[in-house]
Design a protein around this motif. Sequence first.
Motif, mmCIF file in Angstrom:
data_model
loop_
_atom_site.group_PDB
_atom_site.id
_atom_site.type_symbol
_atom_site.label_atom_id
_atom_site.label_comp_id
_atom_site.label_asym_id
_atom_site.label_seq_id
_atom_site.Cartn_x
_atom_site.Cartn_y
_atom_site.Cartn_z
ATOM 1 N N LYS A 7 -85.449 -44.789 3.382
ATOM 2 C CA LYS A 7 -85.159 -43.405 3.008
ATOM 3 C C LYS A 7 -84.800 -43.298 1.520
ATOM 4 N N MET A 8 -84.087 -44.288 1.003
ATOM 5 C CA MET A 8 -83.723 -44.264 -0.421
ATOM 6 C C MET A 8 -84.970 -44.366 -1.293
ATOM 7 N N LEU A 9 -85.949 -45.137 -0.863
ATOM 8 C CA LEU A 9 -87.216 -45.203 -1.606
ATOM 9 C C LEU A 9 -87.913 -43.842 -1.616
ATOM 10 N N ASN A 10 -87.890 -43.145 -0.491
ATOM 11 C CA ASN A 10 -88.455 -41.792 -0.437
ATOM 12 C C ASN A 10 -87.734 -40.871 -1.421
ATOM 13 N N ILE A 11 -86.416 -40.944 -1.423
ATOM 14 C CA ILE A 11 -85.612 -40.095 -2.315
ATOM 15 C C ILE A 11 -85.915 -40.432 -3.774
ATOM 16 N N MET A 12 -85.990 -41.707 -4.092
ATOM 17 C CA MET A 12 -86.311 -42.121 -5.460
ATOM 18 C C MET A 12 -87.677 -41.581 -5.881
ATOM 19 N N ASN A 13 -88.632 -41.617 -4.968
ATOM 20 C CA ASN A 13 -89.962 -41.106 -5.255
ATOM 21 C C ASN A 13 -89.931 -39.589 -5.480
ATOM 22 N N GLU A 14 -89.224 -38.871 -4.618
ATOM 23 C CA GLU A 14 -89.157 -37.409 -4.716
ATOM 24 C C GLU A 14 -88.361 -36.923 -5.925
ATOM 25 N N CYS A 15 -87.454 -37.750 -6.403
ATOM 26 C CA CYS A 15 -86.579 -37.355 -7.525
ATOM 27 C C CYS A 15 -86.875 -38.164 -8.793
ATOM 28 N N SER A 16 -88.078 -38.655 -8.932
ATOM 29 C CA SER A 16 -88.367 -39.587 -10.032
ATOM 30 C C SER A 16 -88.209 -38.977 -11.422
ATOM 31 N N HIS A 17 -88.292 -37.645 -11.537
ATOM 32 C CA HIS A 17 -88.171 -37.013 -12.852
ATOM 33 C C HIS A 17 -87.480 -35.664 -12.721
ATOM 34 N N VAL A 18 -86.552 -35.394 -13.626
ATOM 35 C CA VAL A 18 -85.888 -34.097 -13.717
ATOM 36 C C VAL A 18 -86.165 -33.542 -15.110
ATOM 37 N N LEU A 19 -86.662 -32.318 -15.152
ATOM 38 C CA LEU A 19 -86.963 -31.682 -16.436
ATOM 39 C C LEU A 19 -85.682 -31.370 -17.203
ATOM 40 N N LYS A 20 -85.793 -31.435 -18.511
ATOM 41 C CA LYS A 20 -84.674 -31.067 -19.376
ATOM 42 C C LYS A 20 -84.731 -29.567 -19.625
ATOM 43 N N LYS A 21 -83.957 -28.794 -18.841
ATOM 44 C CA LYS A 21 -83.942 -27.339 -18.979
ATOM 45 C C LYS A 21 -82.761 -26.844 -19.802
ATOM 46 N N GLY A 22 -81.734 -27.674 -19.948
ATOM 47 C CA GLY A 22 -80.577 -27.280 -20.745
ATOM 48 C C GLY A 22 -80.846 -27.511 -22.214
ATOM 49 N N GLU A 23 -80.194 -26.698 -23.064
ATOM 50 C CA GLU A 23 -80.370 -26.886 -24.499
ATOM 51 C C GLU A 23 -79.038 -26.717 -25.210
ATOM 52 N N ASN A 24 -78.729 -27.688 -26.053
ATOM 53 C CA ASN A 24 -77.554 -27.611 -26.904
ATOM 54 C C ASN A 24 -78.012 -27.004 -28.228
ATOM 55 N N ASN A 25 -77.684 -25.725 -28.445
ATOM 56 C CA ASN A 25 -78.135 -25.031 -29.647
ATOM 57 C C ASN A 25 -77.421 -25.493 -30.908
ATOM 58 N N PHE A 26 -76.206 -26.010 -30.763
ATOM 59 C CA PHE A 26 -75.458 -26.457 -31.936
ATOM 60 C C PHE A 26 -76.037 -27.747 -32.504
ATOM 61 N N HIS A 27 -76.304 -28.728 -31.615
ATOM 62 C CA HIS A 27 -76.831 -30.027 -32.057
ATOM 63 C C HIS A 27 -78.355 -30.115 -31.916
ATOM 64 N N HIS A 28 -78.965 -29.065 -31.396
ATOM 65 C CA HIS A 28 -80.431 -28.961 -31.302
ATOM 66 C C HIS A 28 -81.063 -30.079 -30.480
ATOM 67 N N TYR A 29 -80.675 -30.171 -29.210
ATOM 68 C CA TYR A 29 -81.350 -31.106 -28.317
ATOM 69 C C TYR A 29 -81.400 -30.519 -26.912
ATOM 70 N N LYS A 30 -82.336 -31.004 -26.134
ATOM 71 C CA LYS A 30 -82.475 -30.583 -24.743
ATOM 72 C C LYS A 30 -81.912 -31.672 -23.833
ATOM 73 N N TYR A 31 -81.482 -31.266 -22.628
ATOM 74 C CA TYR A 31 -80.927 -32.227 -21.685
ATOM 75 C C TYR A 31 -81.134 -31.743 -20.251
ATOM 76 N N ALA A 32 -81.095 -32.687 -19.337
ATOM 77 C CA ALA A 32 -81.152 -32.347 -17.910
ATOM 78 C C ALA A 32 -79.743 -31.947 -17.492
ATOM 79 N N THR A 33 -79.610 -30.743 -16.966
ATOM 80 C CA THR A 33 -78.284 -30.278 -16.563
ATOM 81 C C THR A 33 -77.858 -30.968 -15.270
ATOM 82 N N SER A 34 -76.569 -31.028 -15.062
ATOM 83 C CA SER A 34 -76.039 -31.590 -13.819
ATOM 84 C C SER A 34 -76.519 -30.762 -12.631
ATOM 85 N N ALA A 35 -76.562 -29.445 -12.800
ATOM 86 C CA ALA A 35 -77.018 -28.572 -11.703
ATOM 87 C C ALA A 35 -78.458 -28.885 -11.316
#
Length: 190
Positions: A7-35
């Motif tokens: 089951k953990m292998l399935n989860i790893m496969n399904e969650c292999s990538h999270v898009l970086k939707k958050g943006e720090n406007n002060f330091h000018h970088y994008k990040y994957a939010t905890s949410a």
Amino acid sequence: MKNLAKKMLNIMNECSHVLKKGENNFHHYKYATSADVLEKVNASLVKNGICSIAVPELLNIVDVTNSKDNIERLATVKMNVLLIDKDSGETVTITGIGSGQDSGDKAVMKAQTAAIKYAYLLSLAISTGDDPEADQKTDENIKAINRVSKGAYHCYDCNAEINERIRLYSEKQFGRALCIECQRKHKKIA
């Protein structure tokens, strides 16, 4: 742990990538939010019949002085996440460490958020397309040297070639060299 591992292998496969939707406007970088990380991981855990129980442990909390000479609290938290297979009862614990700093009462919560996010990111090998060990200043300096040596400038986001006038304008407006298209994207976000 045969059932849980499958089951953990399935989860790893399904969650292999999270898009970086958050943006720090002060330091000018994008990040994957905890949410975003928790939403993707939770959906996969539920789908695969895995229950999660997060148990935080406060490792340290100290007063620190920030760059404006104000006193803030800096908390460091260890987050143990117990994963339980609903079918077999098999368990595994994953762990993350996080720190958070705040002038009010949010230092511990920020540390917990970082700790659980990184427990999942690291334990499930989730990619966000970045490298936390990367040295952005060194990379930018190398890019700048390469641009000057080639006699051309390139967009920081998409690497498209830009002229000096566009580079100067975008560095003034956005803090880095951006092509016209990437400037438009950043204006929409702001």
